[in-house]
Design an enzyme around this catalytic site. Structure first.
Site, PDB file in Angstrom:
ATOM      1  N   GLU A  92     -49.292 -40.386 -15.070  1.00  9.35           N
ATOM      2  CA  GLU A  92     -47.862 -40.059 -15.027  1.00  9.35           C
ATOM      3  C   GLU A  92     -47.048 -41.130 -15.753  1.00  9.35           C
ATOM      4  O   GLU A  92     -46.163 -40.829 -16.569  1.00  9.35           O
ATOM      5  CB  GLU A  92     -47.424 -39.962 -13.570  1.00  9.35           C
ATOM      6  N   ASP A 102     -49.036 -33.648 -14.226  1.00 14.27           N
ATOM      7  CA  ASP A 102     -47.768 -34.188 -14.737  1.00 14.27           C
ATOM      8  C   ASP A 102     -47.998 -35.152 -15.894  1.00 14.27           C
ATOM      9  O   ASP A 102     -47.323 -35.076 -16.929  1.00 14.27           O
ATOM     10  CB  ASP A 102     -46.937 -34.829 -13.622  1.00 14.27           C
TER      11      ASP A 102
END
Length: 563
Positions: A101, A163
């Site tokens: 991320e 993500d």
């Protein structure tokens, strides 16, 4: 992936200071190039308001935040040709290491700051090199790396988080637009993401080795997904856009119809009845309400609405407005009072010892802008200049990206892109001309044909049967489109979609493809044309062409274009 609650660890001191900002010693796969879109790039968003502060002061605030973020979190390591974004202060990785991320955030931030940061491409190459050197068995980044050994340290077989995968892919497209030379890397990466993070019905899984029944709303970066659809036509990213938008509509309609909120995790995502995950579903916190994952949703949906407008991004626009209104009401207009945990009925979560986080209020900024709420936008912009709760990596990195959006310096790499070899074009002014879809100068092929339009259509007809059918794929090409000079122009398209669900069209302007989603309105027998406007790049003269098709399903009918 599992996220340790941020506020609980926000006060934990860093184990060691981190030095950053010096040049990569090793060779780079990409020679340094002049940025095509140097910071600042002042954007005119399609909806909403901007902060009342002047553009110059907004740019200066972004530069100040970038200097702070880079010196604190951008680390030269684990090898001489690698960089990583440290999770210092938040405990997301041992020894201040990185997570995918964080790496994805860095690969978005650095290309957007090219031009201000003379070393941006070197740093980007180092971030990308670390990703390439730490892939799991499916070719995506291992989600957690130790800051000393630079090895995967989480339990079990190394896996990836969606993500991070999405942001890394978007970063590669940004880099390709900014400097050129990343096309092969970007398309190979997106192919892996599509193969391992996208389910058969089009929704996003939480991780590449996870179940196909859940999703994480904070992964729903619709502006990224729309860019993927325009850039990577080998995969059906439009299906992903459509399914993720549907999950927003289905979930909020059932569980948060007035506030538009979404829980940290959603289960039954492979059905038309997605529902909140139970508490502690993946993490040691209440995953069934808004938490440290879903605080990012209004940032992502607001950004999608700002970039793509109230028609193309209708779902994002509607939900961002609700989310903005809910949080403003709860906080009494003070963004510092937006809690990181909010129940789906728009009540504070009041989680013991965890009721304050700067990033909770910061993330509302793009949604407040899209909603057109000037006072709320200005209050959030003002808070960005401070750090009232001492937030570390997570809050400061989100702030950096929100700053770029709110300053008007966040741009789409696929909106009318002419390619990284040329400088960004100005927007010439010309008197808009109307081009009827059914005009004899146009080319209709594959079964596309003119259809009488009883009411509403500008010329009394429209062109239908565009897109895929079992016998042929219909196409409409509008020829002889004029431009007074080369540059970016708003293209207003009048569509007719009398179906019961959204239809998409691939709109190709002089070889550059754009994907447009058209919601249902009226019927085909009683048409109600609706106009969608996109920015396109035209060449000087009258030789421009605008083509409409859809390789996998029927496209909406086309009434006319105006440019």
């Amino acid at each position: 992936m599992v996220r340790t609650p941020q506020r609980v660890l926000a006060g934990v001191a860093a184990a060691a200071a981190i030095a950053a900002g010096f040049a990569v010693a090793g060779g780079s796969a990409h020679a340094a190039a002049t940025p095509a879109m140097p910071f600042p790039q002042h954007q005119t968003y399609k909806v909403g308001v901007m902060p009342s502060a002047s553009q110059a002061s907004r740019d200066a605030a972004v530069e100040k935040q970038y200097n702070s973020w880079k010196s604190s979190y951008l680390v030269h390591g684990c090898a001489s040709n690698e960089y990583y974004v440290s999770t210092k202060g938040d405990g997301d990785a041992t020894n201040n290491g990185t997570v995918s991320e964080a790496q994805g955030y860095g690969m978005n931030i650095v290309p957007l700051m090219a031009g201000y940061d003379a070393d941006a491409q070197t740093e980007f190459n180092g971030l990308w090199q670390l990703v390439k050197d730490h892939k799991d068995q499916w070719g995506l980044m291992q989600w957690q790396l130790d800051g000393k050994s630079c090895k995967y340290y989480s339990s079990g077989t190394p896996d990836a988080a969606t993500d991070g995968d999405l942001d890394i892919g978007y970063g590669l497209i940004l880099a390709d637009r900014q400097w050129g030379g990343y096309t092969a890397d970007a398309k190979a990466w997106l192919a892996s993401v599509y193969a391992h993070d996208v389910t058969s019905d089009g929704h996003l899984k939480c991780e590449d080795d996870g179940p196909s029944t859940d999703t994480r709303p904070s992964d729903n970066m619709l502006d990224h997904l729309r860019a993927f659809a325009a850039y990577d036509t080998a995969h059906d990213w439009t299906k992903v856009v459509d399914r993720m938008q549907a999950i927003v509509t289905e979930f909020t309609g059932a569980y948060s119809s007035s506030a538009g909120l979404m829980s940290d995790f959603v289960v039954n995502a492979n059905t038309t009845s997605p529902s909140p995950a139970p508490a502690n579903y993946q993490e040691d916190q209440p995953d069934n309400i808004v938490g440290y994952n879903s605080i990012r949703v209004p940032w992502h949906l607001g950004t999608d609405a700002l970039l793509n407008g109230s028609t193309t991004a209708a779902v994002s626009y509607a939900d961002a407005k609700k989310w903005s209104a809910c949080t403003k009401g709860l906080a009494g207009g003070n963004p510092a009072k937006v809690q990181p945990h909010i129940k789906l009925n728009c009540a504070n979560g009041n989680v013991s010892g965890d009721t304050t986080a700067e990033e909770a209020g910061d993330s509302i900024g793009p949604a407040a802008m899209a909603a057109g709420d000037q006072a709320w936008t200005d209050a959030i912009w003002s808070q960005l200049g401070s750090n009232p709760f001492g937030d570390s990596y997570y809050g400061e990195t989100i702030k950096m990206l929100v700053y770029l959006v709110m300053a008007g310096d966040y741009w789409s790499p696929t909106a009318g892109a002419a390619g990284p070899s040329s400088s960004p074009s100005a927007s010439p002014t010309q008197t808009p001309a109307l081009y009827e879809a059914e005009a004899s100068a146009n080319t209709l092929a594959g079964g596309a044909k003119a259809v009488a339009c009883a009411s509403g259509c500008s010329g009394g007809s429209r062109v239908g049967y565009i897109g895929y059918s079992t016998s042929a794929t219909g196409t409409l090409t509008i020829n002889g489109v004029k431009a007074v000079a080369a540059g970016s122009y708003p293209l207003a398209i009048s569509f007719v979609n009398g179906a019961t669900s959204a239809r998409t069209a691939t709109v190709t302007v002089d070889g550059v493809a754009h994907t447009v989603s058209v919601p249902p309105l009226g019927t085909f027998s009683a048409p109600q044309p609706q106009t969608i406007t996109i920015d396109v790049q035209l060449n000087a003269g009258s030789g421009n062409t605008i083509a409409f098709t859809n390789a996998s399903s029927r496209a909406p009918d086309v009434d006319s274009v105006r440019v």
